[in-house]
Scaffold this active site. Structure first.
Site, PDB file in Angstrom:
ATOM      1  N   SER A   9       0.852  -1.189   0.000  1.00  0.00           N
ATOM      2  CA  SER A   9       0.000   0.000   0.000  1.00  0.00           C
ATOM      3  C   SER A   9       0.888   1.238   0.000  1.00  0.00           C
ATOM      4  CB  SER A   9      -0.899  -0.001   1.232  1.00  0.00           C
ATOM      5  OG  SER A   9      -0.105   0.239   2.373  1.00  0.00           O
ATOM      6  N   LYS A  10       0.233   2.372  -0.025  1.00  0.00           N
ATOM      7  CA  LYS A  10       0.957   3.645  -0.116  1.00  0.00           C
ATOM      8  C   LYS A  10       2.006   3.795   0.982  1.00  0.00           C
ATOM      9  CE  LYS A  10      -2.153   6.760  -2.447  1.00  0.00           C
ATOM     10  NZ  LYS A  10      -3.535   7.035  -2.091  1.00  0.00           N
ATOM     11  N   ARG A  11       1.714   3.206   2.162  1.00  0.00           N
ATOM     12  CA  ARG A  11       2.682   3.435   3.235  1.00  0.00           C
ATOM     13  C   ARG A  11       4.019   2.718   2.984  1.00  0.00           C
ATOM     14  NH1 ARG A  11       2.726  -0.753   6.691  1.00  0.00           N
ATOM     15  NH2 ARG A  11       1.113  -2.222   6.081  1.00  0.00           N
TER      16      ARG A  11
ATOM     17  N   GLY B 215       5.530   3.145   0.194  1.00  0.00           N
ATOM     18  CA  GLY B 215       6.189   4.018  -0.793  1.00  0.00           C
ATOM     19  C   GLY B 215       5.311   4.138  -2.017  1.00  0.00           C
TER      20      GLY B 215
END
Ligand code: GLU
Length: 509
Positions: free
Chosen positions: A254-256, A258
Protein backbone atom coordinates in the site's frame (compact mmCIF):
# COMPACT_ATOMS: atom_id res chain seq x y z
CA UNK A 1 -4.03 -25.09 -24.97
CA UNK A 2 -6.68 -25.54 -27.67
CA UNK A 3 -6.34 -24.12 -31.15
CA UNK A 4 -8.69 -21.32 -30.30
CA UNK A 5 -6.93 -17.99 -30.41
CA UNK A 6 -6.94 -16.72 -26.81
CA UNK A 7 -8.76 -13.52 -26.02
CA UNK A 8 -7.99 -11.86 -22.72
CA UNK A 9 -8.97 -8.60 -21.19
CA UNK A 10 -7.83 -6.09 -18.64
CA UNK A 11 -10.88 -4.66 -16.93
CA UNK A 12 -9.95 -1.85 -14.55
CA UNK A 13 -12.38 0.32 -12.64
CA UNK A 14 -11.44 3.97 -13.13
CA UNK A 15 -11.77 4.80 -9.43
CA UNK A 16 -8.15 5.64 -8.70
CA UNK A 17 -4.61 5.52 -10.02
CA UNK A 18 -3.37 2.40 -11.76
CA UNK A 19 -1.12 0.74 -9.20
CA UNK A 20 1.43 -2.05 -9.42
CA UNK A 21 -1.00 -4.89 -8.66
CA UNK A 22 -3.35 -4.01 -11.49
CA UNK A 23 -0.52 -3.11 -13.82
CA UNK A 24 0.95 -6.58 -13.29
CA UNK A 25 -2.47 -8.06 -14.10
CA UNK A 26 -2.54 -6.01 -17.30
CA UNK A 27 1.00 -7.08 -18.17
CA UNK A 28 0.36 -10.80 -17.60
CA UNK A 29 -2.76 -10.60 -19.76
CA UNK A 30 -0.88 -8.74 -22.46
CA UNK A 31 2.04 -11.19 -22.37
CA UNK A 32 -0.28 -14.19 -22.42
CA UNK A 33 -2.17 -12.80 -25.43
CA UNK A 34 0.99 -11.92 -27.35
CA UNK A 35 2.77 -15.16 -26.50
CA UNK A 36 -0.11 -17.09 -28.06
CA UNK A 37 -0.87 -14.67 -30.87
CA UNK A 38 -4.19 -13.77 -29.25
CA UNK A 39 -6.08 -10.56 -28.49
CA UNK A 40 -5.70 -8.21 -25.56
CA UNK A 41 -8.79 -6.10 -24.81
CA UNK A 42 -9.30 -3.17 -22.53
CA UNK A 43 -12.68 -2.77 -20.87
CA UNK A 44 -13.52 0.06 -18.53
CA UNK A 45 -15.62 -1.09 -15.59
CA UNK A 46 -17.30 2.15 -14.64
CA UNK A 47 -20.69 1.05 -13.36
CA UNK A 48 -19.89 2.58 -9.98
CA UNK A 49 -20.78 6.08 -11.10
CA UNK A 50 -20.06 7.64 -7.71
CA UNK A 51 -16.43 6.54 -7.69
CA UNK A 52 -15.57 6.36 -11.39
CA UNK A 53 -13.87 9.40 -12.85
CA UNK A 54 -12.90 10.17 -16.40
CA UNK A 55 -9.51 11.53 -15.28
CA UNK A 56 -8.65 8.10 -13.86
CA UNK A 57 -9.75 6.47 -17.08
CA UNK A 58 -7.53 8.81 -19.09
CA UNK A 59 -4.66 8.29 -16.69
CA UNK A 60 -4.85 4.52 -16.77
CA UNK A 61 -4.90 4.47 -20.56
CA UNK A 62 -1.89 6.76 -20.60
CA UNK A 63 -0.12 4.53 -18.06
CA UNK A 64 -0.83 1.38 -20.08
CA UNK A 65 0.45 2.97 -23.26
CA UNK A 66 3.53 4.23 -21.41
CA UNK A 67 4.21 0.67 -20.28
CA UNK A 68 3.86 -0.46 -23.89
CA UNK A 69 0.68 -2.43 -23.23
CA UNK A 70 -1.47 -1.44 -26.17
CA UNK A 71 -4.88 -2.97 -26.66
CA UNK A 72 -6.36 -4.05 -29.97
CA UNK A 73 -9.96 -3.72 -28.80
CA UNK A 74 -11.29 -1.24 -26.32
CA UNK A 75 -11.89 2.46 -25.74
CA UNK A 76 -10.28 4.76 -28.29
CA UNK A 77 -9.57 1.88 -30.69
CA UNK A 78 -13.03 0.31 -30.92
CA UNK A 79 -13.66 -3.26 -32.02
CA UNK A 80 -16.46 -5.67 -32.93
CA UNK A 81 -17.68 -6.32 -29.39
CA UNK A 82 -18.09 -2.78 -28.12
CA UNK A 83 -18.93 -0.55 -26.51
CA UNK A 84 -16.02 -1.19 -24.16
CA UNK A 85 -17.21 0.99 -21.29
CA UNK A 86 -19.70 -0.72 -19.03
CA UNK A 87 -21.62 2.51 -18.50
CA UNK A 88 -22.48 2.34 -22.21
CA UNK A 89 -23.69 -1.26 -22.03
CA UNK A 90 -26.60 -0.93 -19.61
CA UNK A 91 -29.18 -1.92 -22.26
CA UNK A 92 -27.26 -5.10 -22.95
CA UNK A 93 -27.37 -6.03 -19.27
CA UNK A 94 -31.14 -5.35 -19.02
CA UNK A 95 -31.85 -7.52 -22.04
CA UNK A 96 -29.89 -10.33 -20.46
CA UNK A 97 -31.68 -9.91 -17.16
CA UNK A 98 -35.03 -10.30 -18.92
CA UNK A 99 -33.76 -13.47 -20.48
CA UNK A 100 -32.74 -14.94 -17.12
CA UNK A 101 -36.08 -13.97 -15.55
CA UNK A 102 -38.00 -15.51 -18.44
CA UNK A 103 -36.00 -18.71 -18.16
CA UNK A 104 -36.55 -18.87 -14.41
CA UNK A 105 -32.81 -18.75 -13.78
CA UNK A 106 -33.18 -15.52 -11.87
CA UNK A 107 -35.95 -14.14 -9.69
CA UNK A 108 -37.08 -10.86 -8.19
CA UNK A 109 -36.28 -10.44 -4.53
CA UNK A 110 -38.63 -8.06 -2.73
CA UNK A 111 -36.89 -8.32 0.66
CA UNK A 112 -36.27 -4.96 2.24
CA UNK A 113 -32.96 -4.01 3.82
CA UNK A 114 -34.59 -4.33 7.25
CA UNK A 115 -35.72 -7.88 6.48
CA UNK A 116 -32.31 -8.87 5.20
CA UNK A 117 -30.63 -7.34 8.27
CA UNK A 118 -32.96 -9.28 10.55
CA UNK A 119 -32.17 -12.51 8.67
CA UNK A 120 -28.48 -11.88 9.03
CA UNK A 121 -28.79 -11.13 12.76
CA UNK A 122 -30.65 -14.38 13.27
CA UNK A 123 -27.99 -16.34 11.33
CA UNK A 124 -25.35 -14.84 13.61
CA UNK A 125 -27.32 -15.84 16.70
CA UNK A 126 -27.69 -19.38 15.38
CA UNK A 127 -24.04 -19.57 14.25
CA UNK A 128 -25.15 -20.25 10.69
CA UNK A 129 -23.53 -18.88 7.51
CA UNK A 130 -24.82 -15.38 6.86
CA UNK A 131 -26.29 -16.06 3.48
CA UNK A 132 -29.60 -15.10 1.98
CA UNK A 133 -32.35 -17.56 2.88
CA UNK A 134 -33.79 -17.69 -0.62
CA UNK A 135 -37.15 -16.56 0.71
CA UNK A 136 -38.25 -14.89 -2.55
CA UNK A 137 -37.32 -17.92 -4.67
CA UNK A 138 -40.76 -19.33 -3.99
CA UNK A 139 -42.69 -16.35 -5.37
CA UNK A 140 -44.35 -17.53 -8.57
CA UNK A 141 -43.66 -15.73 -11.82
CA UNK A 142 -47.08 -14.19 -12.09
CA UNK A 143 -47.07 -12.71 -8.57
CA UNK A 144 -43.55 -11.49 -9.07
CA UNK A 145 -44.54 -9.78 -12.31
CA UNK A 146 -47.58 -8.19 -10.69
CA UNK A 147 -45.69 -6.85 -7.67
CA UNK A 148 -42.98 -5.40 -9.91
CA UNK A 149 -45.60 -3.82 -12.21
CA UNK A 150 -47.25 -2.27 -9.16
CA UNK A 151 -43.99 -0.49 -8.47
CA UNK A 152 -42.70 -2.57 -5.57
CA UNK A 153 -38.90 -2.31 -5.55
CA UNK A 154 -37.02 -5.51 -6.15
CA UNK A 155 -33.51 -6.77 -6.72
CA UNK A 156 -32.78 -9.55 -9.20
CA UNK A 157 -31.09 -12.63 -7.78
CA UNK A 158 -29.58 -15.62 -9.49
CA UNK A 159 -30.93 -19.01 -8.52
CA UNK A 160 -27.78 -20.86 -7.45
CA UNK A 161 -27.99 -24.60 -8.11
CA UNK A 162 -27.71 -26.84 -5.14
CA UNK A 163 -24.36 -28.33 -6.09
CA UNK A 164 -20.77 -27.38 -5.31
CA UNK A 165 -19.35 -24.72 -7.60
CA UNK A 166 -16.05 -25.72 -9.09
CA UNK A 167 -13.61 -24.23 -11.45
CA UNK A 168 -10.10 -24.94 -12.57
CA UNK A 169 -7.61 -22.22 -11.87
CA UNK A 170 -4.50 -22.17 -14.07
CA UNK A 171 -2.40 -20.90 -11.16
CA UNK A 172 -4.04 -22.63 -8.21
CA UNK A 173 -5.48 -25.85 -9.61
CA UNK A 174 -8.97 -27.04 -8.64
CA UNK A 175 -11.03 -24.59 -6.60
CA UNK A 176 -14.34 -25.60 -5.09
CA UNK A 177 -16.94 -23.68 -3.10
CA UNK A 178 -19.82 -25.51 -1.42
CA UNK A 179 -23.13 -24.09 -2.65
CA UNK A 180 -24.39 -23.52 0.89
CA UNK A 181 -21.63 -20.97 1.41
CA UNK A 182 -22.93 -18.86 -1.45
CA UNK A 183 -26.24 -17.04 -1.28
CA UNK A 184 -28.28 -16.49 -4.41
CA UNK A 185 -26.22 -13.54 -5.59
CA UNK A 186 -27.82 -10.23 -6.48
CA UNK A 187 -27.39 -9.48 -10.18
CA UNK A 188 -29.24 -6.18 -10.28
CA UNK A 189 -29.82 -3.98 -7.25
CA UNK A 190 -33.27 -2.63 -6.47
CA UNK A 191 -31.95 0.73 -7.70
CA UNK A 192 -31.64 -0.89 -11.14
CA UNK A 193 -27.83 -0.90 -11.06
CA UNK A 194 -26.33 -4.23 -12.15
CA UNK A 195 -23.54 -5.57 -9.93
CA UNK A 196 -19.94 -6.33 -10.81
CA UNK A 197 -20.25 -10.14 -10.85
CA UNK A 198 -23.08 -9.92 -13.31
CA UNK A 199 -21.80 -7.36 -15.76
CA UNK A 200 -18.30 -8.79 -15.80
CA UNK A 201 -19.69 -12.19 -16.77
CA UNK A 202 -22.02 -10.88 -19.45
CA UNK A 203 -19.19 -8.83 -20.91
CA UNK A 204 -16.59 -11.58 -20.75
CA UNK A 205 -19.00 -13.93 -22.51
CA UNK A 206 -20.12 -11.45 -25.17
CA UNK A 207 -16.57 -10.31 -25.77
CA UNK A 208 -15.58 -13.96 -26.23
CA UNK A 209 -12.96 -13.91 -23.50
CA UNK A 210 -11.25 -17.28 -23.28
CA UNK A 211 -9.03 -16.67 -20.23
CA UNK A 212 -9.79 -14.49 -17.25
CA UNK A 213 -6.51 -13.51 -15.63
CA UNK A 214 -6.95 -11.24 -12.61
CA UNK A 215 -5.98 -10.61 -9.00
CA UNK A 216 -6.82 -13.20 -6.36
CA UNK A 217 -8.97 -10.67 -4.52
CA UNK A 218 -11.61 -11.84 -7.02
CA UNK A 219 -11.33 -15.55 -6.32
CA UNK A 220 -14.45 -15.64 -4.15
CA UNK A 221 -16.39 -13.92 -6.94
CA UNK A 222 -15.48 -16.56 -9.48
CA UNK A 223 -17.95 -19.28 -8.36
CA UNK A 224 -20.79 -16.76 -8.64
CA UNK A 225 -19.60 -15.86 -12.11
CA UNK A 226 -19.35 -19.54 -13.03
CA UNK A 227 -22.97 -19.93 -11.92
CA UNK A 228 -23.97 -17.01 -14.15
CA UNK A 229 -22.24 -18.57 -17.18
CA UNK A 230 -24.07 -21.81 -16.45
CA UNK A 231 -27.41 -20.04 -16.10
CA UNK A 232 -26.98 -18.59 -19.57
CA UNK A 233 -25.65 -21.86 -20.95
CA UNK A 234 -22.39 -20.19 -21.94
CA UNK A 235 -19.07 -21.98 -21.91
CA UNK A 236 -16.97 -21.05 -18.91
CA UNK A 237 -13.57 -19.48 -19.64
CA UNK A 238 -10.35 -20.55 -17.99
CA UNK A 239 -9.42 -18.64 -14.88
CA UNK A 240 -6.06 -17.63 -13.46
CA UNK A 241 -5.91 -15.74 -10.18
CA UNK A 242 -2.69 -13.91 -9.48
CA UNK A 243 -1.27 -13.72 -6.00
CA UNK A 244 -1.34 -10.62 -3.88
CA UNK A 245 1.64 -8.27 -3.89
CA UNK A 246 3.03 -7.60 -0.42
CA UNK A 247 5.39 -5.01 1.02
CA UNK A 248 8.67 -6.00 2.70
CA UNK A 249 6.78 -6.41 6.02
CA UNK A 250 4.54 -8.98 4.30
CA UNK A 251 1.51 -6.72 4.60
CA UNK A 252 -0.53 -6.00 1.50
CA UNK A 253 1.39 -3.45 -0.59
CA UNK A 254 0.00 0.00 0.00
CA UNK A 255 0.96 3.64 -0.12
CA UNK A 256 2.68 3.44 3.23
CA UNK A 257 5.35 1.21 1.64
CA UNK A 258 6.19 4.02 -0.79
CA UNK A 259 5.18 4.70 -4.36
CA UNK A 260 2.73 2.17 -5.74
CA UNK A 261 1.03 3.95 -8.64
CA UNK A 262 2.42 3.66 -12.13
CA UNK A 263 2.34 7.41 -12.61
CA UNK A 264 4.42 7.95 -9.48
CA UNK A 265 7.09 5.56 -10.76
CA UNK A 266 7.04 7.38 -14.05
CA UNK A 267 7.34 10.74 -12.28
CA UNK A 268 10.34 9.59 -10.30
CA UNK A 269 12.11 8.54 -13.48
CA UNK A 270 11.75 4.79 -13.58
CA UNK A 271 11.92 3.70 -17.23
CA UNK A 272 8.88 1.81 -18.53
CA UNK A 273 11.02 -1.16 -19.61
CA UNK A 274 12.44 -1.41 -16.09
CA UNK A 275 8.97 -1.39 -14.60
CA UNK A 276 7.51 -3.98 -16.98
CA UNK A 277 10.56 -6.17 -16.41
CA UNK A 278 10.14 -5.80 -12.66
CA UNK A 279 6.38 -6.40 -12.71
CA UNK A 280 6.89 -9.54 -14.78
CA UNK A 281 9.17 -10.94 -12.10
CA UNK A 282 6.53 -10.37 -9.40
CA UNK A 283 5.16 -13.87 -9.48
CA UNK A 284 6.80 -15.29 -12.58
CA UNK A 285 10.34 -16.45 -13.24
CA UNK A 286 12.32 -17.51 -16.27
CA UNK A 287 12.63 -21.14 -17.24
CA UNK A 288 16.39 -21.12 -16.56
CA UNK A 289 15.74 -19.94 -13.02
CA UNK A 290 18.30 -17.16 -13.20
CA UNK A 291 17.80 -14.62 -16.01
CA UNK A 292 16.26 -11.48 -14.60
CA UNK A 293 16.51 -8.88 -17.34
CA UNK A 294 13.94 -9.13 -20.08
CA UNK A 295 12.70 -6.71 -22.67
CA UNK A 296 9.00 -6.82 -23.47
CA UNK A 297 9.82 -8.88 -26.58
CA UNK A 298 11.84 -11.36 -24.58
CA UNK A 299 9.10 -11.57 -21.97
CA UNK A 300 6.57 -12.22 -24.69
CA UNK A 301 8.60 -15.17 -25.91
CA UNK A 302 9.30 -16.59 -22.44
CA UNK A 303 6.08 -15.90 -20.57
CA UNK A 304 4.00 -18.92 -19.60
CA UNK A 305 1.10 -18.87 -17.18
CA UNK A 306 2.19 -22.28 -15.89
CA UNK A 307 5.25 -20.62 -14.42
CA UNK A 308 3.23 -18.09 -12.45
CA UNK A 309 3.40 -18.84 -8.76
CA UNK A 310 0.46 -18.82 -6.38
CA UNK A 311 2.53 -17.58 -3.45
CA UNK A 312 2.45 -13.88 -2.69
CA UNK A 313 5.09 -11.72 -4.33
CA UNK A 314 7.07 -9.24 -2.26
CA UNK A 315 7.66 -5.85 -3.79
CA UNK A 316 11.35 -5.02 -3.59
CA UNK A 317 12.18 -1.40 -4.35
CA UNK A 318 15.92 -2.16 -4.43
CA UNK A 319 15.44 -4.66 -7.19
CA UNK A 320 13.33 -2.23 -9.17
CA UNK A 321 16.11 0.34 -8.79
CA UNK A 322 18.68 -2.22 -9.88
CA UNK A 323 16.70 -2.93 -13.03
CA UNK A 324 16.22 0.76 -13.66
CA UNK A 325 19.98 1.32 -13.43
CA UNK A 326 20.41 -1.51 -15.93
CA UNK A 327 18.01 0.12 -18.43
CA UNK A 328 19.33 3.64 -17.83
CA UNK A 329 22.72 2.32 -18.97
CA UNK A 330 21.19 0.87 -22.13
CA UNK A 331 19.14 3.95 -23.05
CA UNK A 332 20.45 6.27 -25.76
CA UNK A 333 21.94 9.61 -24.61
CA UNK A 334 19.24 11.48 -26.59
CA UNK A 335 16.48 9.68 -24.77
CA UNK A 336 18.08 10.25 -21.37
CA UNK A 337 18.51 13.93 -22.19
CA UNK A 338 14.83 14.26 -23.14
CA UNK A 339 13.69 12.47 -20.02
CA UNK A 340 16.10 14.21 -17.65
CA UNK A 341 15.42 17.75 -18.81
CA UNK A 342 12.07 18.33 -17.04
CA UNK A 343 13.52 17.45 -13.63
CA UNK A 344 16.01 20.29 -14.01
CA UNK A 345 13.57 22.70 -15.60
CA UNK A 346 11.14 22.11 -12.71
CA UNK A 347 13.84 23.24 -10.28
CA UNK A 348 14.58 26.26 -12.45
CA UNK A 349 18.07 24.94 -13.18
CA UNK A 350 17.40 24.77 -16.93
CA UNK A 351 15.24 26.86 -19.27
CA UNK A 352 12.29 25.24 -21.07
CA UNK A 353 13.61 22.67 -23.48
CA UNK A 354 12.39 24.63 -26.52
CA UNK A 355 14.74 27.48 -25.60
CA UNK A 356 17.86 25.34 -25.42
CA UNK A 357 20.85 26.19 -27.62
CA UNK A 358 23.03 23.45 -29.08
CA UNK A 359 25.79 24.43 -26.66
CA UNK A 360 23.44 23.97 -23.74
CA UNK A 361 22.22 20.60 -25.04
CA UNK A 362 25.78 19.43 -25.46
CA UNK A 363 26.82 20.61 -22.03
CA UNK A 364 23.80 19.13 -20.31
CA UNK A 365 24.30 15.82 -22.13
CA UNK A 366 27.86 15.65 -20.80
CA UNK A 367 26.73 16.53 -17.30
CA UNK A 368 24.03 13.87 -17.23
CA UNK A 369 26.31 11.22 -18.75
CA UNK A 370 28.74 11.83 -15.92
CA UNK A 371 26.29 11.24 -13.08
CA UNK A 372 23.88 8.79 -14.67
CA UNK A 373 25.75 5.69 -13.39
CA UNK A 374 25.25 6.89 -9.82
CA UNK A 375 21.45 7.26 -9.84
CA UNK A 376 18.61 4.79 -9.31
CA UNK A 377 16.01 7.09 -10.85
CA UNK A 378 16.10 10.16 -13.09
CA UNK A 379 14.55 12.19 -10.32
CA UNK A 380 17.82 11.90 -8.39
CA UNK A 381 19.80 13.62 -11.16
CA UNK A 382 19.49 17.26 -10.02
CA UNK A 383 20.75 16.39 -6.55
CA UNK A 384 23.65 14.41 -8.03
CA UNK A 385 24.69 17.40 -10.12
CA UNK A 386 24.73 19.79 -7.19
CA UNK A 387 28.51 20.01 -7.61
CA UNK A 388 27.79 22.18 -10.64
CA UNK A 389 24.58 23.94 -9.65
CA UNK A 390 25.19 24.51 -5.91
CA UNK A 391 25.50 28.17 -5.03
CA UNK A 392 25.88 28.09 -1.28
CA UNK A 393 29.46 27.54 -0.20
CA UNK A 394 28.87 28.18 3.48
CA UNK A 395 26.81 25.03 4.04
CA UNK A 396 29.76 23.05 2.71
CA UNK A 397 31.87 24.45 5.52
CA UNK A 398 29.24 23.69 8.14
CA UNK A 399 29.18 19.98 7.30
CA UNK A 400 31.20 18.35 10.12
CA UNK A 401 33.21 16.11 7.80
CA UNK A 402 34.08 19.05 5.57
CA UNK A 403 34.81 21.28 8.55
CA UNK A 404 37.34 18.76 9.86
CA UNK A 405 39.08 18.74 6.47
CA UNK A 406 39.07 22.51 6.14
CA UNK A 407 39.96 23.46 9.63
CA UNK A 408 43.65 22.80 9.29
CA UNK A 409 46.59 24.93 8.54
CA UNK A 410 47.42 22.91 5.44
CA UNK A 411 43.91 23.43 4.02
CA UNK A 412 44.24 27.17 4.45
CA UNK A 413 47.61 27.20 2.74
CA UNK A 414 46.41 25.10 -0.18
CA UNK A 415 43.31 27.21 -0.70
CA UNK A 416 45.22 30.46 -0.56
CA UNK A 417 47.75 29.26 -3.10
CA UNK A 418 44.94 27.95 -5.30
CA UNK A 419 42.90 31.17 -5.04
CA UNK A 420 45.93 33.22 -6.01
CA UNK A 421 46.34 31.28 -9.21
CA UNK A 422 42.66 31.26 -10.15
CA UNK A 423 42.40 35.01 -9.62
CA UNK A 424 45.38 35.63 -11.83
CA UNK A 425 44.11 33.38 -14.62
CA UNK A 426 40.36 34.10 -14.36
CA UNK A 427 39.37 30.93 -16.24
CA UNK A 428 40.54 27.40 -15.58
CA UNK A 429 41.23 24.41 -17.81
CA UNK A 430 41.90 20.86 -16.59
CA UNK A 431 45.52 21.08 -17.85
CA UNK A 432 46.07 24.32 -16.02
CA UNK A 433 44.51 22.87 -12.89
CA UNK A 434 46.87 19.88 -12.97
CA UNK A 435 49.87 22.17 -13.33
CA UNK A 436 48.77 24.36 -10.45
CA UNK A 437 48.16 21.45 -8.14
CA UNK A 438 51.64 20.13 -8.89
CA UNK A 439 53.08 23.54 -8.18
CA UNK A 440 51.17 23.84 -4.89
CA UNK A 441 52.31 20.39 -3.91
CA UNK A 442 55.95 21.27 -4.59
CA UNK A 443 55.62 24.63 -2.87
CA UNK A 444 53.88 23.43 0.32
CA UNK A 445 54.84 19.78 0.54
CA UNK A 446 51.12 18.99 1.02
CA UNK A 447 49.83 16.08 -1.01
CA UNK A 448 47.01 13.57 -1.59
CA UNK A 449 43.80 14.05 0.30
CA UNK A 450 45.12 17.10 2.20
CA UNK A 451 45.88 18.76 -1.10
CA UNK A 452 42.80 17.85 -3.12
CA UNK A 453 39.94 17.69 -0.63
CA UNK A 454 39.95 21.35 0.41
CA UNK A 455 39.98 22.43 -3.25
CA UNK A 456 37.14 20.08 -4.06
CA UNK A 457 35.05 21.34 -1.16
CA UNK A 458 35.68 24.94 -2.20
CA UNK A 459 34.61 24.19 -5.76
CA UNK A 460 31.75 21.78 -5.29
CA UNK A 461 30.64 21.84 -1.68
CA UNK A 462 31.53 18.18 -1.16
CA UNK A 463 34.75 16.28 -0.53
CA UNK A 464 33.93 13.58 -3.05
CA UNK A 465 32.58 13.68 -6.57
CA UNK A 466 33.63 13.36 -10.20
CA UNK A 467 37.20 13.68 -11.39
CA UNK A 468 38.53 17.21 -11.75
CA UNK A 469 39.20 16.60 -15.43
CA UNK A 470 35.48 16.26 -16.00
CA UNK A 471 34.34 18.65 -13.33
CA UNK A 472 36.31 21.71 -14.36
CA UNK A 473 35.05 22.03 -17.94
CA UNK A 474 31.49 21.41 -16.77
CA UNK A 475 31.68 24.24 -14.28
CA UNK A 476 33.50 26.65 -16.58
CA UNK A 477 31.35 25.99 -19.64
CA UNK A 478 28.21 25.98 -17.51
CA UNK A 479 29.05 29.39 -16.10
CA UNK A 480 29.11 30.84 -19.62
CA UNK A 481 25.66 29.48 -20.53
CA UNK A 482 22.55 31.63 -20.09
CA UNK A 483 20.71 29.66 -17.41
CA UNK A 484 17.73 30.63 -15.24
CA UNK A 485 19.92 30.03 -12.19
CA UNK A 486 23.41 31.03 -13.34
CA UNK A 487 26.24 28.67 -12.53
CA UNK A 488 29.17 30.18 -10.69
CA UNK A 489 32.51 29.97 -12.44
CA UNK A 490 35.54 28.57 -10.66
CA UNK A 491 36.77 32.10 -10.00
CA UNK A 492 33.43 33.10 -8.44
CA UNK A 493 33.42 29.93 -6.36
CA UNK A 494 36.90 30.51 -5.08
CA UNK A 495 36.16 34.14 -4.23
CA UNK A 496 32.93 33.36 -2.43
CA UNK A 497 34.45 30.45 -0.58
CA UNK A 498 37.58 32.30 0.42
CA UNK A 499 35.66 35.24 1.80
CA UNK A 500 33.44 33.08 4.00
CA UNK A 501 36.37 30.80 4.85
CA UNK A 502 38.57 33.73 5.85
CA UNK A 503 35.91 35.31 8.00
CA UNK A 504 35.10 32.02 9.70
CA UNK A 505 38.75 31.34 10.46
CA UNK A 506 39.16 34.86 11.82
CA UNK A 507 36.14 34.38 14.04
CA UNK A 508 37.68 31.25 15.51
CA UNK A 509 40.92 32.90 16.59
N1 GLU B 1 -13.09 -4.07 -12.37
C1 GLU B 1 -12.51 -5.16 -11.64
C2 GLU B 1 -11.33 -4.64 -10.86
O1 GLU B 1 -10.79 -3.60 -11.21
C3 GLU B 1 -12.08 -6.22 -12.63
C4 GLU B 1 -12.00 -7.55 -12.07
C5 GLU B 1 -11.89 -8.61 -13.14
O2 GLU B 1 -10.87 -8.62 -13.82
O3 GLU B 1 -12.80 -9.37 -13.27
O4 GLU B 1 -10.94 -5.21 -9.88
Amino acid sequence: MSNQKPRVRFAPSPTGQLHVGNARTALYNWLFAHHHGGDFLLRIEDTDVERSEIRYEDQLMEDLRWLGLNWTEGPEVGGPHGPYRQSERLDIYSQHTERLLDDGKAYRCFCTTAELDAERAQAIREHKPQIYSGKCRAIDAETSQRRAAAGEPSAIRLRIPDAPLRFHDMVRGEVEFASDTISDPILVRSSGVPVYNYVVTVDDALMKITHVIRGDDHISNTPKQVAIYQAFGWSVPQFAHLSTILGSDRERLSKRHGATSISSFREMGILPEALTNYLALLGWGAEDGKTETFTLDELTREFKLERVTSSPAIFDFDKLHWLNRHYLKLATPERILDLAWPYFAAKNLLPPRSNASDALLQWFGNLVALVLPSVDTLQQLPEKTSFVFARDTTTAQADPENAALLNTDSARRVLQAFALRVRAAATVTPEQFKLWMNEIKAETGIKGKDLFHPVRIALTGAHSGPEFDKLIPLIEEGSRLPLPTPIFSILQRVNRFQSSFDSSSVAEV
